[in-house]
Design a protein around this motif. Structure first.
Motif, PDB file in Angstrom:
ATOM      1  N   LEU A   1       0.837  -1.153  -0.228  1.00 14.44           N
ATOM      2  CA  LEU A   1       0.158  -0.047  -0.086  1.00 14.44           C
ATOM      3  C   LEU A   1       0.826   1.325  -0.021  1.00 14.44           C
ATOM      4  O   LEU A   1       0.605   2.405  -0.405  1.00 14.44           O
ATOM      5  N   ASP A   2       2.066   1.078   0.570  1.00 17.17           N
ATOM      6  CA  ASP A   2       3.009   2.210   0.745  1.00 17.17           C
ATOM      7  C   ASP A   2       3.041   2.960  -0.785  1.00 17.17           C
ATOM      8  O   ASP A   2       3.773   2.347  -1.560  1.00 17.17           O
ATOM      9  N   LYS A   3       3.003   4.079  -0.622  1.00 13.84           N
ATOM     10  CA  LYS A   3       3.298   4.781  -2.029  1.00 13.84           C
ATOM     11  C   LYS A   3       2.518   4.229  -3.201  1.00 13.84           C
ATOM     12  O   LYS A   3       3.139   4.368  -4.435  1.00 13.84           O
ATOM     13  N   ASP A   4       1.335   3.503  -3.117  1.00 12.25           N
ATOM     14  CA  ASP A   4       0.566   2.952  -4.072  1.00 12.25           C
ATOM     15  C   ASP A   4       1.473   2.195  -4.820  1.00 12.25           C
ATOM     16  O   ASP A   4       1.228   1.772  -6.046  1.00 12.25           O
ATOM     17  N   LEU A   5       2.318   1.148  -4.319  1.00 10.70           N
ATOM     18  CA  LEU A   5       3.097   0.078  -5.076  1.00 10.70           C
ATOM     19  C   LEU A   5       2.157  -1.147  -5.613  1.00 10.70           C
ATOM     20  O   LEU A   5       2.209  -0.904  -6.783  1.00 10.70           O
ATOM     21  N   TRP A   6       0.932  -0.924  -4.983  1.00 12.63           N
ATOM     22  CA  TRP A   6       0.012  -2.147  -5.511  1.00 12.63           C
ATOM     23  C   TRP A   6      -0.248  -1.613  -6.915  1.00 12.63           C
ATOM     24  O   TRP A   6      -0.660  -2.401  -7.855  1.00 12.63           O
ATOM     25  N   LEU A   7      -0.453  -0.235  -7.077  1.00 13.77           N
ATOM     26  CA  LEU A   7      -1.058   0.402  -8.437  1.00 13.77           C
ATOM     27  C   LEU A   7       0.298   0.360  -9.355  1.00 13.77           C
ATOM     28  O   LEU A   7      -0.234  -0.046 -10.612  1.00 13.77           O
ATOM     29  N   ALA A   8       1.249   0.667  -9.137  1.00 10.61           N
ATOM     30  CA  ALA A   8       2.542   0.738  -9.840  1.00 10.61           C
ATOM     31  C   ALA A   8       2.480  -0.686 -10.531  1.00 10.61           C
ATOM     32  O   ALA A   8       2.919  -0.942 -11.791  1.00 10.61           O
ATOM     33  N   ASN A   9       2.617  -1.700  -9.728  1.00  5.47           N
ATOM     34  CA  ASN A   9       2.896  -3.109 -10.035  1.00  5.47           C
ATOM     35  C   ASN A   9       1.729  -3.739 -11.177  1.00  5.47           C
ATOM     36  O   ASN A   9       2.059  -4.080 -11.844  1.00  5.47           O
ATOM     37  N   ALA A  10       0.588  -3.178 -10.643  1.00  6.29           N
ATOM     38  CA  ALA A  10      -0.785  -3.482 -11.341  1.00  6.29           C
ATOM     39  C   ALA A  10      -0.555  -2.721 -12.788  1.00  6.29           C
ATOM     40  O   ALA A  10      -0.713  -3.420 -13.891  1.00  6.29           O
ATOM     41  N   ARG A  11      -0.002  -1.628 -12.991  1.00  8.23           N
ATOM     42  CA  ARG A  11       0.031  -0.752 -14.121  1.00  8.23           C
ATOM     43  C   ARG A  11       1.146  -1.523 -14.988  1.00  8.23           C
ATOM     44  O   ARG A  11       0.925  -1.724 -16.225  1.00  8.23           O
ATOM     45  N   ALA A  12       2.106  -2.079 -14.302  1.00 10.19           N
ATOM     46  CA  ALA A  12       3.429  -2.782 -15.063  1.00 10.19           C
ATOM     47  C   ALA A  12       2.845  -3.972 -15.942  1.00 10.19           C
ATOM     48  O   ALA A  12       2.916  -4.266 -16.915  1.00 10.19           O
ATOM     49  N   ALA A  13       1.987  -4.658 -15.232  1.00  8.56           N
ATOM     50  CA  ALA A  13       1.501  -5.849 -15.556  1.00  8.56           C
ATOM     51  C   ALA A  13       0.288  -5.365 -16.843  1.00  8.56           C
ATOM     52  O   ALA A  13       0.467  -6.330 -17.759  1.00  8.56           O
ATOM     53  N   ASN A  14      -0.387  -4.722 -16.607  1.00  8.59           N
ATOM     54  CA  ASN A  14      -1.344  -4.336 -17.475  1.00  8.59           C
ATOM     55  C   ASN A  14      -0.733  -3.871 -18.911  1.00  8.59           C
ATOM     56  O   ASN A  14      -1.290  -4.077 -19.928  1.00  8.59           O
ATOM     57  N   ALA A  15       0.149  -3.019 -18.693  1.00 11.16           N
ATOM     58  CA  ALA A  15       1.208  -2.419 -19.881  1.00 11.16           C
ATOM     59  C   ALA A  15       1.698  -3.749 -20.699  1.00 11.16           C
ATOM     60  O   ALA A  15       1.582  -3.589 -21.858  1.00 11.16           O
ATOM     61  N   ALA A  16       2.306  -4.873 -19.982  1.00  9.18           N
ATOM     62  CA  ALA A  16       2.562  -5.758 -20.602  1.00  9.18           C
ATOM     63  C   ALA A  16       1.755  -6.373 -21.450  1.00  9.18           C
ATOM     64  O   ALA A  16       1.686  -6.864 -22.509  1.00  9.18           O
ATOM     65  N   ALA A  17       0.505  -6.566 -20.791  1.00  9.03           N
ATOM     66  CA  ALA A  17      -0.712  -7.319 -21.298  1.00  9.03           C
ATOM     67  C   ALA A  17      -1.143  -6.540 -22.620  1.00  9.03           C
ATOM     68  O   ALA A  17      -1.580  -7.244 -23.524  1.00  9.03           O
ATOM     69  N   ALA A  18      -1.245  -5.061 -22.515  1.00  7.40           N
ATOM     70  CA  ALA A  18      -1.662  -4.294 -23.461  1.00  7.40           C
ATOM     71  C   ALA A  18      -0.652  -4.496 -24.810  1.00  7.40           C
ATOM     72  O   ALA A  18      -1.277  -4.547 -26.027  1.00  7.40           O
ATOM     73  N   ALA A  19       0.542  -4.532 -24.442  1.00  2.00           N
ATOM     74  CA  ALA A  19       1.408  -4.691 -25.630  1.00  2.00           C
ATOM     75  C   ALA A  19       1.134  -6.012 -26.444  1.00  2.00           C
ATOM     76  O   ALA A  19       1.303  -5.893 -27.669  1.00  2.00           O
ATOM     77  N   LEU A  20       0.936  -7.002 -25.605  1.00  2.00           N
ATOM     78  CA  LEU A  20       0.639  -8.183 -26.475  1.00  2.00           C
ATOM     79  C   LEU A  20      -0.551  -8.296 -26.936  1.00  2.00           C
ATOM     80  O   LEU A  20      -0.863  -8.778 -28.169  1.00  2.00           O
ATOM     81  N   ALA A  21      -1.576  -7.519 -26.301  1.00  2.00           N
ATOM     82  CA  ALA A  21      -2.928  -7.416 -27.077  1.00  2.00           C
ATOM     83  C   ALA A  21      -2.952  -6.656 -28.434  1.00  2.00           C
ATOM     84  O   ALA A  21      -3.356  -7.235 -29.372  1.00  2.00           O
ATOM     85  N   GLU A  22      -2.042  -5.763 -28.341  1.00  2.00           N
ATOM     86  CA  GLU A  22      -1.780  -5.183 -29.731  1.00  2.00           C
ATOM     87  C   GLU A  22      -1.203  -5.952 -30.547  1.00  2.00           C
ATOM     88  O   GLU A  22      -1.646  -5.796 -31.792  1.00  2.00           O
ATOM     89  N   ALA A  23      -0.202  -6.823 -30.238  1.00  2.00           N
ATOM     90  CA  ALA A  23       0.256  -7.846 -31.059  1.00  2.00           C
ATOM     91  C   ALA A  23      -0.752  -8.619 -31.519  1.00  2.00           C
ATOM     92  O   ALA A  23      -0.693  -9.129 -32.750  1.00  2.00           O
ATOM     93  N   CYS A  24      -1.515  -9.166 -30.859  1.00  2.00           N
ATOM     94  CA  CYS A  24      -2.760 -10.436 -31.151  1.00  2.00           C
ATOM     95  C   CYS A  24      -3.386  -9.636 -32.231  1.00  2.00           C
ATOM     96  O   CYS A  24      -3.954 -10.139 -33.236  1.00  2.00           O
ATOM     97  N   GLY A  25      -3.938  -8.503 -31.946  1.00  2.00           N
ATOM     98  CA  GLY A  25      -4.942  -7.848 -32.898  1.00  2.00           C
ATOM     99  C   GLY A  25      -6.338  -8.236 -32.606  1.00  2.00           C
ATOM    100  O   GLY A  25      -6.524  -9.289 -31.893  1.00  2.00           O
ATOM    101  N   ALA A  26      -7.348  -7.657 -32.988  1.00  2.00           N
ATOM    102  CA  ALA A  26      -8.792  -7.785 -32.411  1.00  2.00           C
ATOM    103  C   ALA A  26      -9.224  -9.407 -32.824  1.00  2.00           C
ATOM    104  O   ALA A  26      -9.947  -9.810 -32.209  1.00  2.00           O
TER     105      ALA A  26
END
Lengths: 338, 338, 338, 338
Positions: free
Chosen positions: D251-276
């Motif tokens: 919870l300190d300095k919203d680490l939970w959110l930073a970590n989740a953003r990192a994981a989401n960004a990785a997923a978004a990059a793969l999603a873009e590669a996959c295409g709709a």
């Protein structure tokens, strides 16, 4: 063996004629489950008896009545205080654990299977109020007790006050409640809700019924969930009217009390024959626990009498609503002649 | 309202005279619980019926019979496969979860509340064999089904083979087993153990009994723990002989089959009156599910007939063992005239 | 307050450095749940320790370990015999009732929270073998006991023989098993499987671990269902390798034994200071129960020592793996000076 | 295999450094169970996060958090409405049935494992309000859903209103709540209590924690019994401070959110590669479900990538807080080249 010679258990007795007639009379189509005309009369009939608006449900066994009642008083993580000889502890095959989803029975000691405020207080005192220990949630007593003793109104009231002060639900196993009322002459209200009892099983099967017991809630609001619990436990009969009919027949003209008086009278006659030195406990209902050598017991059995070996050198006689007083007299004489 | 005008539920019907006579005849002292002479005859009576040594126990409800049986087939961490319309899923208030200590019902689809090998196979296939998923442990079917369809021996056998191959216990809810036997004319053995069924509830209450159902184990060894489970669930009646008496009376001279035939015949007459276009399902037992507008239903009710609104534009008629065929004929005519 | 002044509970102690290092070393990706390389080494590590093929699973608490183990030994309708002071009875909030779905604990008496063959035999003897009474299914003992006494191999073996003869499963609560091994010098095998123990919890948290305990089955076949039960109870951690790492670190070079010896030595030093007249029980592990007036206790507390008030005039000291022997010496002197 | 090549499960990821440091820093003596200084800060920390006084308890698994929460919302005889793909239905080994003592999961359909007011309404409507049918008592949703979709605040609020109107408790499985907050950018309050959620599990283990999850009650009064339930389920760790430390670090300095953003960004990059055309669902968290032939999957695996076969012609990628974006880029390229 003739029925009259049996002093083994009131569970073995026959069904009284008024109940049989009521079954015959109920034998026509009506709404299923407990929507029939007879079942709908139960609340009123017991409210009249107790002088208070109550909620009453039929079930087929005392175990079901006790345990459905206890399930409303004790959460799965709580404890029910009861005597170490209580029927719910000793003779219900763990049913309290089943119906409460794992609640614990905390056992109390005491003469004649009776619970006293001291034993309850001591048991409560022993429990630390933290999450590691199971907290007492309910108190259960049996009247008449498993050793045939009857609580008096003031004894129940003392327990009721303590239960209230300690935040314990208060349950009464009334498998032989009729015998206790017959013996004490007390108003049923004084042995129950006026003394703090919240839920009780009211026994009829040992007292001339066929297979109907009543589960009584003195605060109808407390009973709200019980019809669901009853159904979920497989105890909602589809032709419930045949249970209601039995109970109503027993309540009619206080047949329940007359039957209990008959059983108690038979027990009293045997108690007199036994004498104080033989009796383990005073006889205050329809059960006798007596000292008797194996040889003496064998001699009675040779005469055709059937009864239970309680422990080494101890026997139990149970009398029933239909006990023939001539036979009782003969057994009494036989005991005296031992 | 006259009984004969009621087509609401076979649960509401009266008790047949032979059962009432048997109760009267049983009304004398005997050993308590199931140690009496009548209860001890149950195993033999059902073993004769099924042509195989079985273990049979009385209970008072189909829910108790089903759930005690299921508790022997499925551990708390397992799943029971059943139709999404199965009585155990829809009408037993969660009793399977209670008796099994939390096992899961995995629901299958299929016409007329019938289970097929395909739906069972598909449900098993869907489950990963790891500790995260609840593994199927038992299969339960109802015959006659909740929509009044009767499985034939080969249908049951196909399910039985699959259950065996998949390691599933096989349970039969036989609340209306009599009607299925009456309709198919099959040997009871061919609808049960020869087809792989291991445990069944055998219904009597809907078929003229008062409050006794039978729980049958085709492998007696499997039943060993059941008397304890029955007691623990509050289902061991102290005067069990009055349940055994009912069942024995129903088995005597195949009264159970005669009663079921009578109920089926009444249903068949109504089915003929409805015609195929009204019927949602073929009528293969004592229940009819029929398309009927609200207006049509109201007109029948105005004539004094009582039945169940099943869904929008749908009604259910249930016939009983004691249905008067004259009344049935009148209702049939009334339906035809709609 | 400095850690060294605390003699309140070994649960409060820090985690030993080797465990912390093992956690750091395990900190890389691996298969989830218990499919990782470390978890897969547990069976082997404990098999080496016990000189027998065993099945070992990690869980996070002793309560979970005990109750998952007991759930494999006792059915919902059975009873577990244990001492009335047993942790499972007194300090697990009813968890045995939860994990076993309502089984009963039958309480035994005996000095120092130790169970003897006599008390077990007596409890078994008291139970009628009928469906009304809950039948004993398992025996559970705690070694070292709740009063810090250690069973010797022959004592466990005598109980194991009786358990076998009576058909009871045999469970060992080993929250402080390390202390018992350290005190007795016995081979772990002689205190467990060679003496008939079938299932045990092997404690690490009180002995320097962070949050990993082991559940050991001496017959791996008995453990088959346990991974499912563990998951169903929410005890399958997704990153299980951090639990396995702790346990393996504790087993490595017998760190578990070294830690227990350190704790025991501290307790022995205090015991010597107390002298026989103060001690309620011999000190055979890392707990002391001592007579001490309220005034004496207050004086020790004024010096900065932290400990538990056990009862009127009684205190408990618990020593930990990391107790500083200088501080122990000072406390010992302070006790002597009282 | 290098960690970065693993897209199998966020459960397999390592523990983030701040959590490891917090464990080291917590490594000193403190009060046992949850009486330590760190555990006592949990309520406050989550109250700050949610802008409301809440009650927060640590547990070690999401299954425990979900099921302890559900046990407060649903009685044993009730039903919990959830999606048929919900983790509590599909992947918790029947734990809801265990913790609720047999309550039922009523399954809802819907795209992407999301629950809609329509499906809830329909399920409620189907249930007759009588004692034969299990009544809905609670609603459970998962955000982000099991297919990686994130509910928006208004979607949750619509369900919350319906739950309130229908008298249903409202539970949120927040195993990947961080990812949903990161994706939607919503205020955590708007996705929970302001939208009617009463209880939630707040996941940390998949997001960089070791073995600590939080169970949050938005009405602290509702949590009163939970410490007992937690202990009774063996989930009260004796050294709880090592769990609290993890959560506070996240919870300190919203680490939970930073970590989740990192994981989401990785997923978004793969999603873009996959295409709709490849994606089964929009990617709104850290999971991708993609169409992929067995041959294509084999080619990716030959390059060293690890992922899950979801179904025939379907695969799942899960990204973690520690996913190396270079590796993600390479996998994205590889997918594009298929």
């Amino acid at each position: 063996m003739r029925a009259a010679m049996r002093f083994f258990s009131d569970n073995a007795a026959s069904v009284c004629p008024q109940v049989m007639e009521a079954l015959a009379k109920a034998n026509h189509v009506d709404t299923a489950y407990d929507g029939d005309a007879l079942s709908e009369r139960l609340d009123g009939a017991f409210s009249d008896l107790f002088g208070k608006q109550v909620r009453a449900l039929w079930v087929t066994t005392g175990t079901a009545a006790n345990c459905l009642g206890l399930a409303t008083l004790c959460p799965p993580h709580g404890a029910i205080l009861c005597h170490e000889m209580a029927h719910i502890e000793v003779d219900e095959a763990g049913a309290p654990g089943f119906f409460t989803h794992g609640a614990k029975l905390t056992l109390l000691r005491g003469e004649g299977a009776k619970v006293t405020p001291e034993t309850v207080e001591e048991a409560c005192h022993r429990v630390r109020d933290d999450v590691h220990q199971v907290q007492p949630a309910a108190l259960s007593i049996t009247n008449a007790s498993e050793y045939g003793l009857s609580y008096r109104p003031d004894e129940v009231a003392a327990l009721g006050e303590l239960a209230k002060r300690r935040g314990l639900g208060f349950h009464l196993d009334g498998a032989r409640f009729a015998n206790a009322v017959a013996f004490t002459g007390a108003d049923p209200a004084d042995l129950t809700w006026r003394a703090g009892v919240e839920v009780m099983s009211f026994g009829f099967v040992k007292n001339g019924g066929m297979n109907a017991e009543a589960l009584i809630f003195f605060d109808p609001a407390r009973a709200e969930v019980v019809p669901r619990l009853r159904k979920r436990a497989g105890h909602l009969l589809s032709k419930g009217r045949y249970l209601a009919a039995q109970i109503l027949a027993m309540l009619d003209k206080d047949l329940w009390l007359a039957n209990a008086r008959a059983a108690n009278a038979a027990a009293a006659a045997l108690a007199e024959a036994c004498g104080a030195e033989r009796l383990l406990y005073p006889v205050e209902a329809n059960e006798l626990f007596a000292r008797m050598t194996a040889d003496e017991a064998a001699r009675l059995r040779a005469l055709g009498y059937d009864f239970y070996d309680w422990g080494p050198g101890e026997v139990r006689f149970v009398t029933s609503w239909d006990q023939d007083m001539d036979d009782v007299g003969k057994l009494a004489s036989a005991i005296k002649s031992l």
